[in-house]
Design a protein around this motif. Structure first.
Motif, PDB file in Angstrom:
ATOM      1  N   GLU A  15      42.097  87.386 -76.752  1.00 31.04           N
ATOM      2  CA  GLU A  15      41.882  86.886 -75.438  1.00 31.04           C
ATOM      3  C   GLU A  15      41.684  88.184 -74.910  1.00 31.04           C
ATOM      4  O   GLU A  15      41.736  89.513 -75.424  1.00 31.04           O
ATOM      5  N   LYS A  16      41.187  87.931 -73.864  1.00 33.19           N
ATOM      6  CA  LYS A  16      40.389  89.963 -73.494  1.00 33.19           C
ATOM      7  C   LYS A  16      41.126  90.080 -72.280  1.00 33.19           C
ATOM      8  O   LYS A  16      41.498  89.015 -71.113  1.00 33.19           O
ATOM      9  N   LEU A  17      41.435  91.002 -72.172  1.00 37.39           N
ATOM     10  CA  LEU A  17      41.768  91.765 -70.974  1.00 37.39           C
ATOM     11  C   LEU A  17      40.679  92.604 -70.225  1.00 37.39           C
ATOM     12  O   LEU A  17      40.268  93.419 -71.314  1.00 37.39           O
ATOM     13  N   GLU A  18      41.162  92.275 -68.685  1.00 39.10           N
ATOM     14  CA  GLU A  18      40.597  93.129 -68.037  1.00 39.10           C
ATOM     15  C   GLU A  18      40.387  94.913 -67.769  1.00 39.10           C
ATOM     16  O   GLU A  18      42.169  94.873 -67.871  1.00 39.10           O
ATOM     17  N   CYS A  19      40.127  95.797 -67.921  1.00 36.49           N
ATOM     18  CA  CYS A  19      40.050  96.903 -68.409  1.00 36.49           C
ATOM     19  C   CYS A  19      40.587  97.088 -66.694  1.00 36.49           C
ATOM     20  O   CYS A  19      39.602  97.112 -66.289  1.00 36.49           O
ATOM     21  N   ALA A  63      38.474 109.073 -49.355  1.00 35.88           N
ATOM     22  CA  ALA A  63      39.679 108.298 -48.757  1.00 35.88           C
ATOM     23  C   ALA A  63      39.737 106.338 -49.683  1.00 35.88           C
ATOM     24  O   ALA A  63      40.112 105.962 -49.980  1.00 35.88           O
ATOM     25  N   ILE A  64      38.229 106.314 -50.322  1.00 33.50           N
ATOM     26  CA  ILE A  64      37.475 105.149 -51.412  1.00 33.50           C
ATOM     27  C   ILE A  64      38.482 106.144 -52.346  1.00 33.50           C
ATOM     28  O   ILE A  64      39.383 104.723 -53.364  1.00 33.50           O
ATOM     29  N   ASN A  65      38.390 107.084 -52.490  1.00 35.29           N
ATOM     30  CA  ASN A  65      39.278 106.869 -53.935  1.00 35.29           C
ATOM     31  C   ASN A  65      39.819 107.417 -53.880  1.00 35.29           C
ATOM     32  O   ASN A  65      40.807 106.901 -55.714  1.00 35.29           O
ATOM     33  N   LEU A  66      40.809 107.839 -52.461  1.00 33.33           N
ATOM     34  CA  LEU A  66      42.303 108.040 -52.623  1.00 33.33           C
ATOM     35  C   LEU A  66      43.142 106.105 -53.044  1.00 33.33           C
ATOM     36  O   LEU A  66      43.955 105.904 -53.912  1.00 33.33           O
ATOM     37  N   LEU A  67      41.960 105.353 -52.106  1.00 28.22           N
ATOM     38  CA  LEU A  67      42.104 103.941 -52.303  1.00 28.22           C
ATOM     39  C   LEU A  67      42.139 103.386 -53.858  1.00 28.22           C
ATOM     40  O   LEU A  67      43.266 102.586 -54.037  1.00 28.22           O
ATOM     41  N   LEU A  68      41.133 103.574 -54.407  1.00 27.02           N
ATOM     42  CA  LEU A  68      41.413 103.615 -56.102  1.00 27.02           C
ATOM     43  C   LEU A  68      42.507 103.490 -56.668  1.00 27.02           C
ATOM     44  O   LEU A  68      42.893 102.815 -57.544  1.00 27.02           O
ATOM     45  N   ASN A  69      42.830 105.085 -56.353  1.00 27.22           N
ATOM     46  CA  ASN A  69      43.701 105.479 -57.579  1.00 27.22           C
ATOM     47  C   ASN A  69      45.275 104.524 -57.230  1.00 27.22           C
ATOM     48  O   ASN A  69      46.038 104.108 -57.854  1.00 27.22           O
ATOM     49  N   TYR A  70      45.284 104.730 -56.082  1.00 25.77           N
ATOM     50  CA  TYR A  70      47.110 103.318 -55.613  1.00 25.77           C
ATOM     51  C   TYR A  70      45.950 101.990 -56.231  1.00 25.77           C
ATOM     52  O   TYR A  70      46.945 101.793 -56.803  1.00 25.77           O
ATOM     53  N   TYR A  71      45.470 101.499 -55.826  1.00 25.06           N
ATOM     54  CA  TYR A  71      44.836  99.866 -56.826  1.00 25.06           C
ATOM     55  C   TYR A  71      44.776  99.992 -57.296  1.00 25.06           C
ATOM     56  O   TYR A  71      45.167  99.213 -58.274  1.00 25.06           O
ATOM     57  N   GLY A  72      44.734 101.405 -58.365  1.00 27.89           N
ATOM     58  CA  GLY A  72      44.973 101.317 -60.288  1.00 27.89           C
ATOM     59  C   GLY A  72      46.163 101.057 -60.520  1.00 27.89           C
ATOM     60  O   GLY A  72      46.843 100.171 -61.336  1.00 27.89           O
ATOM     61  N   ALA A  74      48.925 100.139 -58.239  1.00 22.63           N
ATOM     62  CA  ALA A  74      49.080  98.869 -57.639  1.00 22.63           C
ATOM     63  C   ALA A  74      48.698  97.689 -58.789  1.00 22.63           C
ATOM     64  O   ALA A  74      50.159  97.108 -59.394  1.00 22.63           O
ATOM     65  N   ILE A  75      47.700  98.220 -59.855  1.00 18.53           N
ATOM     66  CA  ILE A  75      47.289  96.593 -61.280  1.00 18.53           C
ATOM     67  C   ILE A  75      48.833  96.857 -62.486  1.00 18.53           C
ATOM     68  O   ILE A  75      49.183  96.297 -62.619  1.00 18.53           O
ATOM     69  N   ARG A  76      48.707  98.525 -62.856  1.00 18.71           N
ATOM     70  CA  ARG A  76      49.446  98.323 -63.547  1.00 18.71           C
ATOM     71  C   ARG A  76      50.426  98.478 -63.470  1.00 18.71           C
ATOM     72  O   ARG A  76      51.279  97.816 -64.474  1.00 18.71           O
ATOM     73  N   GLN A  77      51.031  98.620 -62.437  1.00 21.40           N
ATOM     74  CA  GLN A  77      52.935  98.522 -62.385  1.00 21.40           C
ATOM     75  C   GLN A  77      53.344  97.101 -62.357  1.00 21.40           C
ATOM     76  O   GLN A  77      54.451  96.606 -62.728  1.00 21.40           O
ATOM     77  N   VAL A  79      51.561  94.149 -64.396  1.00 29.66           N
ATOM     78  CA  VAL A  79      50.810  93.611 -65.232  1.00 29.66           C
ATOM     79  C   VAL A  79      51.134  92.054 -65.447  1.00 29.66           C
ATOM     80  O   VAL A  79      49.910  91.332 -65.545  1.00 29.66           O
ATOM     81  N   ASP A  80      51.623  91.854 -65.609  1.00 31.47           N
ATOM     82  CA  ASP A  80      52.824  90.841 -66.170  1.00 31.47           C
ATOM     83  C   ASP A  80      53.468  89.667 -64.954  1.00 31.47           C
ATOM     84  O   ASP A  80      53.172  88.555 -65.098  1.00 31.47           O
ATOM     85  N   ASN A  81      52.819  90.455 -63.151  1.00 30.17           N
ATOM     86  CA  ASN A  81      53.280  89.412 -62.674  1.00 30.17           C
ATOM     87  C   ASN A  81      52.040  89.389 -61.243  1.00 30.17           C
ATOM     88  O   ASN A  81      51.519  90.032 -60.178  1.00 30.17           O
ATOM     89  N   LEU A  82      50.955  88.224 -61.192  1.00 28.09           N
ATOM     90  CA  LEU A  82      50.194  88.536 -60.667  1.00 28.09           C
ATOM     91  C   LEU A  82      50.424  88.389 -59.294  1.00 28.09           C
ATOM     92  O   LEU A  82      50.296  88.983 -58.625  1.00 28.09           O
ATOM     93  N   TYR A  83      51.343  87.061 -58.446  1.00 28.08           N
ATOM     94  CA  TYR A  83      51.733  87.564 -57.023  1.00 28.08           C
ATOM     95  C   TYR A  83      52.566  89.128 -56.444  1.00 28.08           C
ATOM     96  O   TYR A  83      51.776  89.263 -55.493  1.00 28.08           O
ATOM     97  N   ASN A  84      53.856  89.638 -57.503  1.00 29.95           N
ATOM     98  CA  ASN A  84      53.564  91.275 -57.215  1.00 29.95           C
ATOM     99  C   ASN A  84      52.244  92.044 -57.404  1.00 29.95           C
ATOM    100  O   ASN A  84      52.261  93.184 -56.402  1.00 29.95           O
ATOM    101  N   THR A  85      51.194  91.957 -57.907  1.00 23.85           N
ATOM    102  CA  THR A  85      49.917  92.521 -57.721  1.00 23.85           C
ATOM    103  C   THR A  85      49.013  92.499 -56.233  1.00 23.85           C
ATOM    104  O   THR A  85      48.868  93.148 -55.755  1.00 23.85           O
ATOM    105  N   LYS A  86      48.808  90.871 -56.206  1.00 22.61           N
ATOM    106  CA  LYS A  86      48.791  91.014 -54.867  1.00 22.61           C
ATOM    107  C   LYS A  86      49.608  91.499 -53.986  1.00 22.61           C
ATOM    108  O   LYS A  86      49.185  91.878 -52.784  1.00 22.61           O
ATOM    109  N   LYS A  87      50.547  91.048 -54.140  1.00 19.23           N
ATOM    110  CA  LYS A  87      51.475  91.977 -53.096  1.00 19.23           C
ATOM    111  C   LYS A  87      51.116  93.906 -52.331  1.00 19.23           C
ATOM    112  O   LYS A  87      51.278  94.130 -51.703  1.00 19.23           O
ATOM    113  N   SER A  88      51.001  94.062 -54.254  1.00 17.87           N
ATOM    114  CA  SER A  88      50.589  95.955 -54.336  1.00 17.87           C
ATOM    115  C   SER A  88      49.723  96.076 -53.782  1.00 17.87           C
ATOM    116  O   SER A  88      48.924  97.020 -53.053  1.00 17.87           O
TER     117      SER A  88
END
Length: 119
Positions: A15-19, A63-72, A74-77, A79-88
Motif C-alpha cells: 500500500e502506498k503511503l504519502e510521505c 511565514a510560509i515555513n511556519l505554516l509548513l511546520n504546523y501543517y506537517g 497537523a498531518i502527523r498527529q 494520521v488515522d483520522n481524515l476528519y481531524n486532519t482536515k480540521k487541524s
C-alpha cells in the motif's frame, strides 16, 4: 503500479503511503509560486478593499515555513483520522491569520487542556 503487479513479497499487499515531508514540500512550492505570481498585484477583497500579499505581515518565506511546520504537525498527529486532519489543517490556517474576531479565528482549534492553542 509496477511494484504492486510484480508481487515481490508474494501475497503481501503493498500500500502506498504519502510521505508527510513530500506533502509539505509540495505545499511550500505552491505557496511560494503563488506569492511570486501575485507579487506587486493588488487583490480585491470585499469589505477590505484592495490588499496585496507582499509587505509587512504578509505571506513571506518565514511565514510560509511556519505554516509548513504546523501543517506537517497537523498531518502527523491525525494520521488515522481524515476528519481531524482536515480540521487541524483549517485550524493552522485560521489560527495564523489576522482575523480579528477571536471566535472565528479559533473555531477549528482543539478544545482540550493539553491543546497547543491557549485561547
Amino acid at each position: 503500479s509496477d511494484v504492486v503487479s510484480s508481487k515481490p513479497y508474494g501475497d503481501i499487499n503493498i500500500e502506498k503511503l504519502e510521505c508527510v515531508v513530500h506533502v509539505q514540500k509540495r505545499m511550500g512550492t505552491r505557496l511560494r509560486n503563488l506569492h511570486q505570481s501575485l507579487k506587486g498585484k493588488k487583490l480585491i477583497v470585499i469589505k477590505l478593499g484592495h490588499i496585496s500579499l507582499s509587505g509587512k505581515g504578509k505571506l513571506k518565506g518565514k511565514a510560509i515555513n511556519l505554516l509548513l511546520n504546523y501543517y506537517g504537525v497537523a498531518i502527523r498527529q491525525n494520521v488515522d483520522n481524515l476528519y481531524n486532519t482536515k480540521k487541524s489543517v483549517w485550524a493552522v490556517l485560521f489560527h495564523n491569520s489576522d482575523i480579528e474576531d477571536e471566535i472565528i479565528r479559533h473555531q477549528f482549534c482543539p478544545r482540550s487542556k493539553t491543546s497547543w492553542c491557549l485561547w
